[in-house]
Design a protein around this motif. Sequence first.
Motif, short mmCIF file in Angstrom:
data_model
loop_
_atom_site.label_atom_id
_atom_site.label_comp_id
_atom_site.label_asym_id
_atom_site.label_seq_id
_atom_site.Cartn_x
_atom_site.Cartn_y
_atom_site.Cartn_z
N ARG A 76 0.80 -1.26 -0.08
CA ARG A 76 -0.11 0.13 0.13
C ARG A 76 0.81 1.36 -0.02
NH1 ARG A 76 -2.37 3.16 4.15
NH2 ARG A 76 -4.16 4.18 3.37
N ALA A 77 1.89 1.38 1.00
CA ALA A 77 2.74 2.41 0.86
C ALA A 77 3.49 2.29 -0.56
CB ALA A 77 3.75 2.28 1.98
N ALA A 127 1.06 4.05 -3.19
CA ALA A 127 0.87 5.39 -2.92
C ALA A 127 2.09 6.07 -3.59
CB ALA A 127 0.71 5.49 -1.34
N ASP A 128 3.20 5.87 -3.27
CA ASP A 128 4.27 6.55 -3.74
C ASP A 128 4.44 6.25 -5.34
OD1 ASP A 128 5.25 7.11 -1.46
OD2 ASP A 128 6.76 5.68 -1.20
N LEU A 165 1.76 6.05 -7.18
CA LEU A 165 0.74 6.85 -7.76
C LEU A 165 1.05 8.23 -7.87
CD1 LEU A 165 -2.68 5.60 -6.22
CD2 LEU A 165 -2.47 6.51 -8.37
N ASP A 166 1.86 8.77 -7.06
CA ASP A 166 2.26 10.17 -6.83
C ASP A 166 3.17 10.49 -8.19
OD1 ASP A 166 0.69 10.85 -4.71
OD2 ASP A 166 2.34 10.78 -3.46
N ARG A 225 -5.09 3.07 -8.62
CA ARG A 225 -6.02 3.62 -7.52
C ARG A 225 -6.77 2.43 -6.93
NH1 ARG A 225 -9.53 8.80 -10.14
NH2 ARG A 225 -7.91 10.26 -9.75
N ALA A 238 -4.33 0.04 -4.77
CA ALA A 238 -4.32 0.77 -3.48
C ALA A 238 -5.34 0.44 -2.48
CB ALA A 238 -4.13 2.44 -3.56
N GLN A 239 -6.52 0.32 -3.17
CA GLN A 239 -7.97 0.23 -2.47
C GLN A 239 -7.86 -1.40 -1.77
OE1 GLN A 239 -10.10 2.38 -1.03
NE2 GLN A 239 -8.76 3.84 -1.80
#
Length: 200
Positions: free
Chosen positions: A28-29, A32-33, A35-36, A167, A170-171
């Motif tokens: 997940r972490a 998130a990185d 995705l950015d 996305r 991540a969910q």
Amino acid sequence: MAAAESPSAALRRRDLCSRGIRLAGKMRADVADLLDAYVEQQGLDASASVAAVEGVPLAAVERWDEQTGTQRLLENLAAYRAFRALLAQMLEEQREQLGEADAGLGRALAAVLLQVSAFAYHLEELLRLESRGIPGEEEEEEEEDGPPPPPRLSLFEQKLRGLGVLRELAQWAVRSVRDLRQLAKPSPATGAAPGLAESP
């Protein structure tokens, strides 16, 4: 009446769930990185609306608390198998678009793909512990690359699909932590970890 789970099997189950929770948290972490970085590199709006990704079960589910352990594992496995194919496709498209122009993004995608593959294997181990067998195991060699490729998309459509994939991944990482925590809970009746097929 089904026999109670042996202490060794209960311990093995809890260990697999604990390690799975750590894997999902790390994934997940990293997603998130990624995705950015993906939004910035592709020149997308982080709040852009994207359609649901075909072939991936939605992480949000009604009556989540009513699902059996086996249902949770099977849905997770189906999702991560789909993500494995989609991320591999994204990685190929990324290399075609950019070559070595943004090797960092390609490495990040490849790293997340490895984590997704490892997590899918971890889920298979939990299902084997339940002696449920792995769905689609016999066809896996034939379907190594997942479902047939979708129609060729424009470059912009590929970017939006990639955003949607990340996305939803991540969910799913969040949901997987919840699912595994639920599976790891002791059974009130026996004091052992609950059988994966019984209802919460």
